[in-house]
Design an enzyme around this catalytic site. Structure first.
Site, PDB file in Angstrom:
ATOM      1  N   CYS A 168      43.750  38.297  40.886  1.00 15.92           N
ATOM      2  CA  CYS A 168      44.959  37.770  40.248  1.00 15.92           C
ATOM      3  C   CYS A 168      46.165  37.921  41.182  1.00 15.92           C
ATOM      4  O   CYS A 168      46.193  37.309  42.248  1.00 15.92           O
ATOM      5  CB  CYS A 168      45.167  38.448  38.903  1.00 15.92           C
ATOM      6  SG  CYS A 168      46.254  37.522  37.777  1.00 15.92           S
ATOM      7  N   HIS A 177      39.706  38.212  35.914  1.00 14.14           N
ATOM      8  CA  HIS A 177      39.548  39.628  35.586  1.00 14.14           C
ATOM      9  C   HIS A 177      38.179  39.830  34.924  1.00 14.14           C
ATOM     10  O   HIS A 177      37.619  38.906  34.348  1.00 14.14           O
ATOM     11  CB  HIS A 177      40.630  40.091  34.605  1.00 14.14           C
ATOM     12  CG  HIS A 177      42.015  39.984  35.132  1.00 14.14           C
ATOM     13  ND1 HIS A 177      42.584  40.928  35.951  1.00 14.14           N
ATOM     14  CD2 HIS A 177      42.979  39.029  34.943  1.00 14.14           C
ATOM     15  CE1 HIS A 177      43.823  40.571  36.244  1.00 14.14           C
ATOM     16  NE2 HIS A 177      44.094  39.429  35.647  1.00 14.14           N
TER      17      HIS A 177
END
Length: 494
Positions: A332, A434
């Site tokens: 991310c 994630h």
């Protein structure tokens, strides 16, 4: 154990055990066949999860939903505050990013937020037999009492009973409980039906005189004294998990630098708990040297944490790490850092501007107002891997990242959309997803890529289920059933 239509758990302090106790009660009721769901009116956390309805809630409520055997929904945490500075936070309302607010501004916004909180609560109440509600911080924070939506303000609005939990491992447990009661109004004190003392070590007989005094002093029962559960693992709501002692006999060394706004650090729990991995969170002033794999984590403020990374000298440490053949991964915000540039023209995460990236991948990122929130399935394709492996995960990010030249993708989603990037030499990878390490095959693939050729397939999801059951069984064993039933009946008859 008798189940009420609604029970709220509040704490004498932050980290007193509210999240854990709610998860335990949720799993206890679920095992009794009760349709139960968690609820937290207001949360402040940088660990979050994507819900079944495409929203975003605190990670703690996602864990509690798992304990209930239901998918997490945005109504379970209608107000989520994600700090992006020392005084400001992004406001997530019923799962969707609303705006950035300074603390004083949100204080004035509470009346509006309360309407969203009550609407979400009523919707859940119509679908479930029992709601187990978690407060935030402490109900005795005098400066936050006006317009409260997180603790007693909510409890009084919906007229629910409250359990007050305190952590005896911190010390001063009787002062915490009695002092908290003293700072509540008369009607709020009447709402507290009993206490839970958390994380007790030792001989319960030595505590009994204190328990007797507490019940006599307050007129309220101690519903449970929950022992310290050795090695218990439930995903952290926000606080960073402490490092375990270095394991020199473990085959692979993994280091994760702790950014000032690190988010979703629960990504690394499967690595931290893996029997062959020597895992370390590296804080300010710490060294990244000696790692086989360095992972740059997510962050709520990519540009500010790029500056933070450089201020720690970690940019130089990464150069050395790669020069000696180490592997580097970004997740991310960490992936965004690996690119050439991060642009934030409208100030989504802070002051508008641009920041030079680490230039390890030929990509550039531009922050935008629209936030990506999605649960994902696909195929992980690591460098040197003969076959892709199935992987699931979730995306939570505001930026859009584009390649500046042809670049191999890391993950191919089930819709055919490619996510993530791989360097030409195969030593650097990054993605938005994630949760990649949660699946055994994907974790093995990552560890093999990092140099662990005989890695064990550890089933993290099965571990989470087993730990929730262990927690629930422990709490149920020490729950004072007759005191609980009497306290509930007295509250309903008042």
């Amino acid at each position: 154990m008798k189940n009420p239509t609604c029970i709220m758990v509040q704490g004498t302090t932050s980290d007193a055990g509210k999240t854990t106790l709610v998860a335990a009660l949720c799993r206890i009721f679920y095992r009794q066949g009760v349709r139960v769901a968690p609820f937290k009116p207001q949360n402040m956390a940088l660990n979050s999860a994507v819900t079944v309805d495409g929203g975003e809630i605190g990670r703690g409520q996602a864990v509690q939903a798992r304990a209930c055997g239901v998918a997490p929904h945005s109504d379970m945490n209608p107000v989520l505050l994600k700090p992006n500075s020392d005084t400001g936070a992004q406001v997530i309302l019923q799962g969707q990013a609303l705006t950035n607010m300074e603390a004083a501004g949100f204080h004035d916004y509470k009346q509006v937020a309360m309407q969203a909180v009550l609407a979400s609560f009523r919707r859940l109440q119509s679908q479930y037999q029992t709601l187990v509600v978690e407060g935030a911080g402490s109900p005795a924070e005098i400066n936050l009492r006006a317009g409260d939506i997180a603790n007693m303000g909510f409890a009084e609005a919906v007229d629910c009973p409250v359990i007050l939990v305190a952590d005896i491992d911190r010390g001063g447990v009787f002062a915490h409980l009695v002092g908290t009661l003293e700072l509540l109004s008369e009607t709020e004190r009447a709402r507290v039906i009993g206490f839970v003392i958390n994380r007790f070590r030792g001989d319960i007989g030595l505590l009994q005189s204190g328990l007797d005094w507490l019940e006599a002093r307050t007129g309220k029962p101690v519903l449970a004294v929950v022992p310290f559960i050795q090695g218990l693992h439930t995903e952290a709501e926000d606080a960073l998990t402490a490092n375990t002692a270095a394991q020199s006999d473990r085959a692979l060394k993994v280091k994760v630098p702790v950014f000032s706004r690190i988010s979703n650090h629960t990504d690394f729990d499967p690595l931290r708990l893996h029997p062959q991995v020597d895992f370390e969170f590296v804080g300010p002033g710490g060294s990244l040297a000696g790692a086989d794999l360095i992972i740059l984590p997510g962050t709520k403020n990519t540009r500010a944490d790029l500056d933070f990374l450089r201020a720690q000298g970690w940019d130089t440490a990464l150069q050395t790490h790669l020069r000696y053949g180490g592997k580097l991964m970004g997740i991310c915000g960490g992936m965004q850092m690996l690119g050439e540039q991060v642009d934030d023209p409208i100030g989504v995460e802070g002051a508008p501007g641009s920041t030079r990236g680490l230039a390890y991948l030929p990509i550039t990122t531009r922050m935008g107002q629209v936030k990506t929130l999605t649960n994902c399935q696909g195929q992980l394709r690591l460098p040197g891997q003969a076959q892709p492996v199935p992987v699931t995960g979730y995306e939570i990010h505001a930026g859009v990242t584009e390649p500046l030249q042809a670049c191999d993708g890391l993950i191919v989603g089930e819709d055919g959309v490619v996510d993530g990037f791989r360097s030409a030499d195969g030593n650097i990878v990054g993605c938005y997803w994630h949760g990649v390490f949660n699946q055994p095959d994907a974790l093995v693939a990552v560890l093999n890529w990092a140099g662990l050729t005989d890695s064990v397939a550890a089933d993290y999801e099965a571990l989470l289920e087993a730990e929730l059951d262990r927690l629930a069984s422990c709490v149920a064993q020490h729950w004072q059933e007759h005191k609980w039933n009497d306290a509930l009946q007295a509250f309903m008859a008042r």
